[in-house]
Write an enzyme that holds these catalytic residues in place. Structure first.
Site, PDB file in Angstrom:
ATOM      1  N   MET A 184       0.837  -1.197   0.000  1.00 37.52           N
ATOM      2  CA  MET A 184       0.000   0.000   0.000  1.00 37.52           C
ATOM      3  C   MET A 184       0.878   1.254   0.000  1.00 37.52           C
ATOM      4  SD  MET A 184      -3.138  -0.944  -0.086  1.00 37.52           S
ATOM      5  CE  MET A 184      -4.255  -2.292   0.331  1.00 37.52           C
ATOM      6  N   CYS A 185       0.243   2.416  -0.104  1.00 42.36           N
ATOM      7  CA  CYS A 185       0.941   3.696  -0.234  1.00 42.36           C
ATOM      8  C   CYS A 185       0.367   4.669   0.794  1.00 42.36           C
ATOM      9  CB  CYS A 185       0.751   4.250  -1.640  1.00 42.36           C
ATOM     10  SG  CYS A 185       1.111   3.067  -2.959  1.00 42.36           S
ATOM     11  N   GLU A 186       0.863   5.906   0.769  1.00 41.80           N
ATOM     12  CA  GLU A 186       0.272   6.965   1.585  1.00 41.80           C
ATOM     13  C   GLU A 186       0.042   8.193   0.731  1.00 41.80           C
ATOM     14  OE1 GLU A 186       0.952   7.848   5.524  1.00 41.80           O
ATOM     15  OE2 GLU A 186       1.614   5.831   6.116  1.00 41.80           O
TER      16      GLU A 186
ATOM     17  N   ASN B 271      -4.155   4.955  -3.304  1.00 40.05           N
ATOM     18  CA  ASN B 271      -3.641   4.035  -2.298  1.00 40.05           C
ATOM     19  C   ASN B 271      -4.586   2.845  -2.235  1.00 40.05           C
ATOM     20  OD1 ASN B 271      -2.669   2.706   0.011  1.00 40.05           O
ATOM     21  ND2 ASN B 271      -3.856   4.033   1.375  1.00 40.05           N
TER      22      ASN B 271
END
Length: 294
Positions: free
Chosen positions: A1-3, A108
């Site tokens: 995942m990302c932010e 995300n």
């Protein structure tokens, strides 16, 4: 995942403080070390910086932190890859031109089957499900609005809310979408926001012992307002509001213009902002009362 990180203000300012917190999560205090990017609007033009390297150790990211670029609307992203390798072509935010303006998008989550959806006009450059989803959204906007960009942010927000629900049924779809005037923020599973205004005070980052007095930030006069959206709250001593999954927020000029949820989407557009603010806790006595900025 990302932010994700998004900011929209009614005055040009900088996002050095918030971007510093996000960049630290890009490989130092967080695992999001597969690239970073930031888009900073100047009117309808988005100046964009991208790298497929960890943000926390990037000389370019450090340059942006040390040399503030004033903007009233920005989107930033740190990546932990799930689909597509660490490469410039796969680095968020993605940007396209639509009706004489830059559209900026960052995601995300993961949408496992979205690339099975055929495209007719838009073409992804990279290998991510995120960029393909962005292309789907752009094609749907062209279909819905033809040759004219929608001038009503609430109307566009409702369209993006419906598209977000449709595409989000395939997986996890947190996204930020900007058009030079509005910031649209959808919560798939995790998104928080704060609105700050005068009188300004101080705040401290979650990821470092770095404190800022917002009275010292460029542009933060008595009429200034700023909304900041992030995957996780960036400060430890402010009250952030967490979105309910499925919610889409619409911001303009530092204010919450509308909130779309399952309940509010059934009401009229004129009722959405008032109902949404109450439901999400973003009233003046909620996050706005914190009296801080970016």
């Amino acid at each position: 995942m990302c932010e994700l990180l998004g900011m929209v203000s009614n005055v040009p300012t900088d996002i050095v403080f918030s971007f510093t917190g996000l960049a630290l999560r890009g490989g130092q205090t967080g695992p999001h070390a597969d690239g970073w990017g930031v888009s900073l609007y100047d009117g309808l033009f988005a100046r964009t910086f991208l790298e497929p390297h960890p943000a926390f150790s990037s000389p370019l990211a450090r340059f942006i932190r040390e040399n503030p670029i004033h903007t009233a609307l920005a989107i930033a992203h740190v990546r932990k890859m799930t689909r597509g390798g660490a490469a410039m072509k796969n680095t968020h935010p993605f940007m396209r031109v639509l009706h004489r303006r830059h559209i900026v998008f960052a995601h995300n989550g993961t949408l496992p089957t979205v690339r099975d959806r055929k495209l007719h006009l838009e073409t992804p450059i990279g290998d991510t499900d995120s960029e393909h989803a962005f292309c789907v959204i752009l094609e749907e906007l062209r279909s819905a609005y033809g040759a004219q960009y929608p001038t009503d942010g609430r109307e566009l927000g409702k369209t993006l809310y419906e598209l977000g629900n449709e595409l989000g049924s395939d997986g996890v779809f947190n996204f930020l979408f900007a058009d030079g005037e509005h910031l649209f923020a959808r919560c798939g599973d995790n998104l928080s926001c704060i609105i700050r205004h005068a009188p300004f005070g101080e705040a401290t980052l979650v990821d470092a012992d770095l404190k800022v007095n917002f009275n010292d930030v460029h542009g933060m006069g008595p009429e200034a307002r700023m909304a900041v959206v992030a995957t996780e709250p960036l400060t430890r001593d402010e009250l952030w509001s967490k979105a309910t999954p499925g919610t889409l927020w619409v911001f303009r000029a530092g204010e919450l213009l509308a909130t779309f949820t399952d309940a509010s989407a059934r009401g009229s557009l004129s009722d959405i902002a008032e109902k949404g603010i109450a439901e999400q806790g973003i009233a003046e006595k909620g996050i706005a009362e914190q009296g801080h900025s970016c």
